[in-house]
Scaffold this motif. Sequence first.
Motif, short mmCIF file in Angstrom:
data_model
loop_
_atom_site.label_atom_id
_atom_site.label_comp_id
_atom_site.label_asym_id
_atom_site.label_seq_id
_atom_site.Cartn_x
_atom_site.Cartn_y
_atom_site.Cartn_z
N UNK A 170 -0.50 1.26 3.66
CA UNK A 170 -0.54 1.96 2.38
C UNK A 170 -1.51 3.13 2.42
N UNK A 171 -2.64 2.95 3.08
CA UNK A 171 -3.64 4.03 3.16
C UNK A 171 -3.12 5.20 3.98
N UNK A 172 -2.22 4.95 4.91
CA UNK A 172 -1.69 6.02 5.75
C UNK A 172 -0.67 6.89 5.03
N UNK A 173 -0.15 6.39 3.91
CA UNK A 173 0.85 7.16 3.16
C UNK A 173 0.19 8.28 2.36
N UNK A 174 0.97 9.31 2.02
CA UNK A 174 0.42 10.35 1.15
C UNK A 174 0.11 9.76 -0.24
N UNK A 222 4.14 -0.88 -5.23
CA UNK A 222 5.00 -1.65 -6.15
C UNK A 222 6.10 -2.38 -5.38
N UNK A 223 6.71 -1.72 -4.40
CA UNK A 223 7.74 -2.37 -3.59
C UNK A 223 7.15 -3.53 -2.79
N UNK A 224 5.96 -3.33 -2.27
CA UNK A 224 5.30 -4.37 -1.49
C UNK A 224 5.00 -5.61 -2.34
N UNK A 270 9.11 -10.64 5.23
CA UNK A 270 9.83 -9.45 4.77
C UNK A 270 8.94 -8.36 4.24
N UNK A 271 7.64 -8.61 4.14
CA UNK A 271 6.72 -7.61 3.59
C UNK A 271 6.42 -6.54 4.62
#
Length: 130
Positions: free
Chosen positions: A65-69, A78-80, A127-128
């Motif tokens: 998550x931290x690597x995403x913009x 939210x998807x996670x 699945x996460x």
Amino acid sequence: MTTEEVVAALHPPRLPVGTAALGPGALVAAFGLGLLIALVLFTLARPAFRARRKVAGPSDLIAGLAALPPEARPLAAARLFTRLGAAPPESVTARLYRPGSPPLDAAALGDALRAAWAAAAPEARRGARV
């Protein structure tokens, strides 16, 4: 007695002449039998060559998550949480529906993700992914 005499004294084969020769029918049968043997061997060996994906832990998911913009983080979070079977925290939903909201707090998000991971079923954990 020499070898030639022994061979000459043998009885002729009792099979029909067409059976003793290698014909197209025998070649097709041998090919089909080879395919069946290959199919059985492939079926037995297939589980050994299946790619196994490492189950990501909560720290791997937080790093992903931290690597995403910054603009993509709330949706990915939210998807996670949905994949883990937990409701997203209020900070994530506020950021999704009100873009002017303050940015996501990484520490609070990490704590909520660890709690959701601990409560999730093993199937949901596999699945996460981010």
